[in-house]
Design a protein around this motif. Structure first.
Motif, PDB file in Angstrom:
ATOM      1  N   GLN A 101       0.604  -1.348  -0.059  1.00 39.79           N
ATOM      2  CA  GLN A 101      -0.212  -0.407   0.133  1.00 39.79           C
ATOM      3  C   GLN A 101       0.885   1.189   0.459  1.00 39.79           C
ATOM      4  OE1 GLN A 101      -3.145  -0.286   3.243  1.00 39.79           O
ATOM      5  NE2 GLN A 101      -3.740  -1.796   2.438  1.00 39.79           N
ATOM      6  N   VAL A 102       2.218   1.429   1.202  1.00 38.32           N
ATOM      7  CA  VAL A 102       2.619   2.315   1.265  1.00 38.32           C
ATOM      8  C   VAL A 102       3.787   2.768  -0.913  1.00 38.32           C
ATOM      9  CG1 VAL A 102       4.205   2.021   2.499  1.00 38.32           C
ATOM     10  CG2 VAL A 102       4.099   3.784   2.295  1.00 38.32           C
ATOM     11  N   ILE A 103       4.727   1.366  -0.700  1.00 40.13           N
ATOM     12  CA  ILE A 103       5.142   1.525  -1.974  1.00 40.13           C
ATOM     13  C   ILE A 103       4.228   2.761  -3.078  1.00 40.13           C
ATOM     14  CG2 ILE A 103       5.904   0.171  -4.102  1.00 40.13           C
ATOM     15  CD1 ILE A 103       7.653  -1.178  -1.658  1.00 40.13           C
ATOM     16  N   LYS A 104       3.063   1.433  -3.469  1.00 36.33           N
ATOM     17  CA  LYS A 104       2.086   2.598  -4.363  1.00 36.33           C
ATOM     18  C   LYS A 104       2.050   3.852  -4.089  1.00 36.33           C
ATOM     19  CE  LYS A 104      -2.751   1.591  -5.674  1.00 36.33           C
ATOM     20  NZ  LYS A 104      -2.893   1.244  -7.431  1.00 36.33           N
ATOM     21  N   GLN A 105       1.551   3.769  -3.126  1.00 30.85           N
ATOM     22  CA  GLN A 105       1.011   5.848  -2.356  1.00 30.85           C
ATOM     23  C   GLN A 105       2.276   6.518  -2.573  1.00 30.85           C
ATOM     24  OE1 GLN A 105      -1.508   4.981  -3.496  1.00 30.85           O
ATOM     25  NE2 GLN A 105      -2.928   6.233  -2.372  1.00 30.85           N
ATOM     26  N   VAL A 106       3.216   5.751  -2.803  1.00 27.68           N
ATOM     27  CA  VAL A 106       4.729   6.915  -3.368  1.00 27.68           C
ATOM     28  C   VAL A 106       4.590   6.930  -4.574  1.00 27.68           C
ATOM     29  CG1 VAL A 106       5.356   6.510  -0.678  1.00 27.68           C
ATOM     30  CG2 VAL A 106       6.388   5.510  -2.837  1.00 27.68           C
ATOM     31  N   THR A 107       4.582   6.072  -5.323  1.00 35.17           N
ATOM     32  CA  THR A 107       5.119   5.572  -6.551  1.00 35.17           C
ATOM     33  C   THR A 107       4.173   6.925  -7.643  1.00 35.17           C
ATOM     34  OG1 THR A 107       5.452   3.893  -6.196  1.00 35.17           O
ATOM     35  CG2 THR A 107       5.405   4.491  -8.255  1.00 35.17           C
ATOM     36  N   GLY A 108       4.613   7.506  -7.912  1.00 38.10           N
ATOM     37  CA  GLY A 108       4.200   9.087  -8.503  1.00 38.10           C
ATOM     38  C   GLY A 108       2.993   9.334  -7.728  1.00 38.10           C
ATOM     39  N   HIS A 109       3.644   9.946  -6.985  1.00 42.74           N
ATOM     40  CA  HIS A 109       1.961  10.819  -6.010  1.00 42.74           C
ATOM     41  C   HIS A 109       2.953  12.151  -6.386  1.00 42.74           C
ATOM     42  CE1 HIS A 109      -0.040  12.825  -3.026  1.00 42.74           C
ATOM     43  NE2 HIS A 109       0.252  11.430  -2.215  1.00 42.74           N
ATOM     44  N   PRO A 110       1.542  13.127  -6.716  1.00 38.24           N
ATOM     45  CA  PRO A 110       1.498  14.398  -7.456  1.00 38.24           C
ATOM     46  C   PRO A 110       1.878  15.303  -6.459  1.00 38.24           C
ATOM     47  CG  PRO A 110      -0.988  13.865  -7.748  1.00 38.24           C
ATOM     48  CD  PRO A 110      -0.390  12.911  -7.270  1.00 38.24           C
ATOM     49  N   GLN A 111       1.742  15.348  -4.695  1.00 39.54           N
ATOM     50  CA  GLN A 111       2.195  16.111  -4.282  1.00 39.54           C
ATOM     51  C   GLN A 111       3.421  15.745  -3.358  1.00 39.54           C
ATOM     52  OE1 GLN A 111      -1.268  18.034  -2.531  1.00 39.54           O
ATOM     53  NE2 GLN A 111      -2.255  16.580  -2.957  1.00 39.54           N
ATOM     54  N   PRO A 112       4.617  16.639  -3.594  1.00 39.85           N
ATOM     55  CA  PRO A 112       6.359  16.277  -2.682  1.00 39.85           C
ATOM     56  C   PRO A 112       5.544  16.205  -1.485  1.00 39.85           C
ATOM     57  CG  PRO A 112       6.291  17.705  -4.619  1.00 39.85           C
ATOM     58  CD  PRO A 112       4.939  17.495  -4.554  1.00 39.85           C
ATOM     59  N   GLU A 113       5.660  17.366  -1.341  1.00 36.44           N
ATOM     60  CA  GLU A 113       4.562  16.778   0.628  1.00 36.44           C
ATOM     61  C   GLU A 113       4.027  15.736   0.621  1.00 36.44           C
ATOM     62  OE1 GLU A 113       3.223  19.950   4.750  1.00 36.44           O
ATOM     63  OE2 GLU A 113       3.122  20.499   1.976  1.00 36.44           O
ATOM     64  N   HIS A 114       2.650  15.165   0.455  1.00 40.10           N
ATOM     65  CA  HIS A 114       2.753  14.116   0.790  1.00 40.10           C
ATOM     66  C   HIS A 114       3.115  12.699   0.268  1.00 40.10           C
ATOM     67  CE1 HIS A 114      -2.394  16.341   0.239  1.00 40.10           C
ATOM     68  NE2 HIS A 114      -0.790  17.053   0.983  1.00 40.10           N
ATOM     69  N   CYS A 115       3.367  12.810  -0.826  1.00 44.82           N
ATOM     70  CA  CYS A 115       4.298  12.200  -0.990  1.00 44.82           C
ATOM     71  C   CYS A 115       5.797  11.500   0.346  1.00 44.82           C
ATOM     72  CB  CYS A 115       5.256  11.990  -2.499  1.00 44.82           C
ATOM     73  SG  CYS A 115       6.280  11.024  -2.535  1.00 44.82           S
ATOM     74  N   ALA A 116       5.961  12.576   0.438  1.00 45.30           N
ATOM     75  CA  ALA A 116       7.137  12.146   1.789  1.00 45.30           C
ATOM     76  C   ALA A 116       6.724  11.819   3.423  1.00 45.30           C
ATOM     77  CB  ALA A 116       7.953  14.507   2.589  1.00 45.30           C
ATOM     78  N   ARG A 117       5.758  12.300   3.419  1.00 45.19           N
ATOM     79  CA  ARG A 117       5.010  11.830   4.837  1.00 45.19           C
ATOM     80  C   ARG A 117       5.107  10.292   4.734  1.00 45.19           C
ATOM     81  NH1 ARG A 117       0.259  15.748   6.122  1.00 45.19           N
ATOM     82  NH2 ARG A 117       1.586  17.322   6.426  1.00 45.19           N
TER      83      ARG A 117
END
Length: 482
Positions: A101-117
């Protein structure tokens, strides 16, 4: 990760409907890429309905933690993080799901701040819980591929390697540590107390283990041989000695450190020959041995006047003192148990004579000579405990129990004779006993011997718990040689 998804993810209908190769590849990629919509069922094929429901809920909590969905009223990101880590701790069958789940959500996330979390969570997850053997190579490859461009991928990879090596940190972080982690403050200072009141200051991170700090302390002494490093231990001391025990090499320091806890470095085994090629090594060993000597744990007879005088003279020289010796100084150079049993005037004359005969030497050379002289005493190389009573043995008073990696021995301090010996390899069970009398010391019962001839002995001593923990530490397969 796409390959893993192909074999282990549920196959959505949208994927099956695509006939063209490009369309199928695009649909496959979407399985392990960010989605703004919560999932309706687990990514992995989970057989239990309850696990599927928890997987859907964990994805929603992950989105809330990352900021992709609004947080529930009354919950902050720290509580959401705890919810995810707690679920991983309690439900091992969901760890792979949450990794995916977390690998999916950090792959291609459009918002850097959210991706960093999301990466922050993955960095923590890899340090606490490993994925399954099936998923491990895919997670490793994912982190390796992103490592050069993503700092948190590098830290996640390091944490995962540490988890594989040390087993993972099972105790969740305290609220204070979690707050610091969320602010990017994962480093804290730590003071290691060395023998004789010396201290060594270092920094530890979220997933630092005891053996890493121990290796660092040993490096300060010029010790790099892994076998010799194993002869040292970090002892955890709570409050004023309420609890004293050696830390296991793979214990995570942030899981045991608290306000009322201090860490002390101590040599526990002495199989490697002493070598005097480093000033810190010399001083540290001298101060540890000196403490045991002055406490009377190394067995020197009050009749051995010449030996007592020589050791007193070497202590005097180690302080860079002039040869003139005051009687109050001499008193501090003698083991406590013999101070009232010797003729102080005779010992002083012998010590003055030793000081005149000793060649000119530096304080460190005097320390080396002291260590060489003390190494001939009966209990040198043992960790020594004062035992008040022993079953089966009628001793005139307290005895000394010496412990090393091979065996424990019991010595009568009056006759200086060995009364009993037990090989550690023959021990089967250690059992802590309640005090026999009100406000009395506890006891430790040992079961040992062969199946044909089982034996039991118990010792009554104030440090029964410490002795039990230290024996268990020495019995650990990683420390006892084959």
């Amino acid at each position: 990760m796409q390959e893993f998804a192909l074999y282990h993810f549920r196959k959505p209908q949208t994927l099956l409907d695509h006939t063209g190769q490009d369309a199928k590849e695009k649909a496959m990629a979407s399985l392990v890429q960010y989605t703004k919509a919560p999932i309706q069922e687990s990514l992995l094929s989970l057989s239990e309905e309850d696990a599927n429901r928890q997987a859907v809920e964990s994805f929603r909590v992950l989105m809330q933690f990352m900021g992709d969905q609004s947080k529930p009223r009354g919950k902050d990101e720290m509580e959401l993080l705890y919810d995810l880590l707690r679920l991983c701790r309690e439900k091992e069958n969901l760890r792979d799901e949450i990794y995916c789940q977390v690998i999916k959500q950090v792959t291609g996330h459009p918002q850097p701040e959210h991706c960093a979390r999301g990466w922050n969570f993955l960095s923590l997850l890899t340090g606490f819980f490993p994925p399954s053997a099936t998923l491990m190579p895919y997670v490793t490859k994912f982190l390796q591929d992103l490592g050069p461009s993503q700092e948190l991928a590098q830290s996640s990879q390091e944490h995962l390697q540490r988890t594989v090596k040390y087993g993972g940190r099972l105790r969740l972080p305290s609220p204070g540590e979690t707050q610091a982690l969320l602010k990017g403050q994962g480093v804290r200072s730590l003071l290691i107390h060395l023998p004789g009141g010396m201290d060594y200051k270092t920094n530890i991170r979220t997933f630092t283990v005891a053996v890493e700090v121990l290796e660092e302390v040993c490096q300060q002494m010029g010790i790099t041989d892994p076998q010799e490093v194993q002869e040292f231990a970090l002892f955890l001391i709570k409050k004023e000695g309420e609890l004293v025990r050696p830390l296991w090499p793979h214990e995570y320091l942030n899981s045991v450190m608290d306000q009322d806890i201090s860490l002390h470095s101590r040599r526990l085994s002495w199989e490697t020959p002493l070598h005097f090629d480093n000033p810190t090594y010399i001083t540290t060993h001298y101060l540890q041995v000196l403490r045991d000597y002055l406490q009377g744990k190394l067995l020197v007879s009050p009749k051995a006047g010449a030996r007592l005088a020589r050791l007193a003279a070497l202590q005097h020289r180690s302080k860079a003192q002039e040869d003139h010796l005051l009687e109050r100084d001499l008193q501090t150079y003698l083991p406590k148990p013999v101070q009232s049993q010797v003729n102080m005037s005779a010992i002083r004359n012998l010590t003055d004579q030793e000081l005149r005969q000793l060649p000119v030497c530096s304080p460190q050379e005097a320390q080396i000579s002291f260590l060489e002289a003390v190494s001939q005493l009966p209990l040198f190389g043992y960790t020594v405990y004062v035992v008040l009573r022993v079953s089966q043995l009628a001793l005139p008073g307290p005895s000394l129990l010496g412990l090393n990696r091979q065996h424990l021995i019991l010595m009568d301090p009056y006759s200086q004779k060995r009364c009993h010996s037990i090989a550690l390899k023959d021990l089967h069970r250690l059992h802590l006993l309640s005090p026999l009398e009100s406000k009395g010391p506890p006891g430790l019962e040992l079961n040992y011997g062969s199946a044909e001839s089982p034996q039991t002995i118990w010792f009554e001593l104030p440090k029964a718990q410490e002795l039990k923990d230290t024996i268990a530490f020495l019995l650990d397969s990683s420390l006892v040689p084959n």
